[in-house]
Enzyme design. Sequence first.
Site: not given
Length: 443
Positions: A240, A264, A268, A320
Amino acid sequence: MADSTSFCFSFLGLCFSFLLIIQTLHAHIGVYDDYLRERELLAKQNLDKAYHPNPEEVLNHYNHHAARAMARFNSTRRSMKGKNKSDGPCEAPNPIDNCWRCDKDWKESRTKLADCALGFGRGTTGGKDGENYVVTDSSDDILDPKPGTLRYAVIQSRPLWITFKHSMVITPDQELLIMTNDKTIDGRGVRVHVAYGAGITIQFAKNIIIHNIRVHDTFPCDGGSIKDGESHVGIRTRSDGDGISVFGSTNIWLDHLSMFRCGDGLIDVIQASTAITISNCHFTDHNDVMLFGAHDNYDLDEKMQITVALNHFGKGLVQRMPRCRFGFIHVVNNDYTNWLMYAIGGSSHPTIISQGNRYSASSERVNKEVTKRDYAPQSEWKNWDWRSEGDLFTNGAFFVESGSASASKKFGSDKMIPYKPGEKAPLLTKNSGALNCVSGKPC
């Protein structure tokens, strides 16, 4: 005939969607062989071992250390009255930095860092019990890594404390895969960049520290055959472009990182990962900063427990910080100085405890609300435990609370040691990001 054709297309679409989900659940693994199945099984066992049944105790532990660090700092400031600042005692008000940064011999005692993690990642020791490995070569061979390279170090099965001989830019041709346990990547004393290629993936691993490096300008890569263990070559699908991806891994500590402009997310954390602390990092110039939990239907992430502490969320960020699905997330003593859409978001009823942060909304005509909830009506999300305690809100910022007012205490004693108030966040985070440590001096 038309109905039959429509059904076939719908069925094929459903199958294709299912295959995409399976591929995502396998985190870009093209061929799931016996070695990877064994790694996944061990990772799930580690999940149960690392999950903390009383997360409120972890909040207490962090807050206790924060109070002690500030008490020492205030005492040090008093002792410096009338002195030249450069000749005075070392200042480290930050409860994690207070553990190691004032040691002028940090280079000779690097592994002292392994005793300093707080939050859910506390107890992460990385390669403390292993030998020192020095990266001397910035090149990257994904099938036959050379001794002296970073990729060669992270595929070794033994514990390693990894340092760097000199400053360098490492450009991974494909994901830099950490699928072995007990590793520390320690960039103190030099300037190490992982940039202009693929990012770092920690998958099915345990007990990993990444400290004092710069990760930026990463992008998706095509995948293919990549050596991910001493005697294993895996087949990967397209990545990603995340800066750092944590997948099915436990006891992870990411500290003093500078991160921006990744393909991305910057960080994560997904797929049954837990016991994680992200601290002292500086994030800038990015859209999707951090994602915790990849799917709203992957309920193993109920055991996801993450501490986000002492970070500076700076200029050019959109959303985020983090976005959470499931899990218990402690967001404490961070400094949010900008966002365009929102700072903290989520779905699938995560518990989010926000303590002692400073939230300063952008001066532009953008959303002033810190929080954003997705895929649920208010009648549902009103029961999610999202609480704000001791936060400072400036320039119109506001946090919409929900759930139980005692959410941070419901797993144990209600006697919380005070965290540091939001007014202190700029001081606590002033040294966020990669540090310029000099041998023989406090870092």
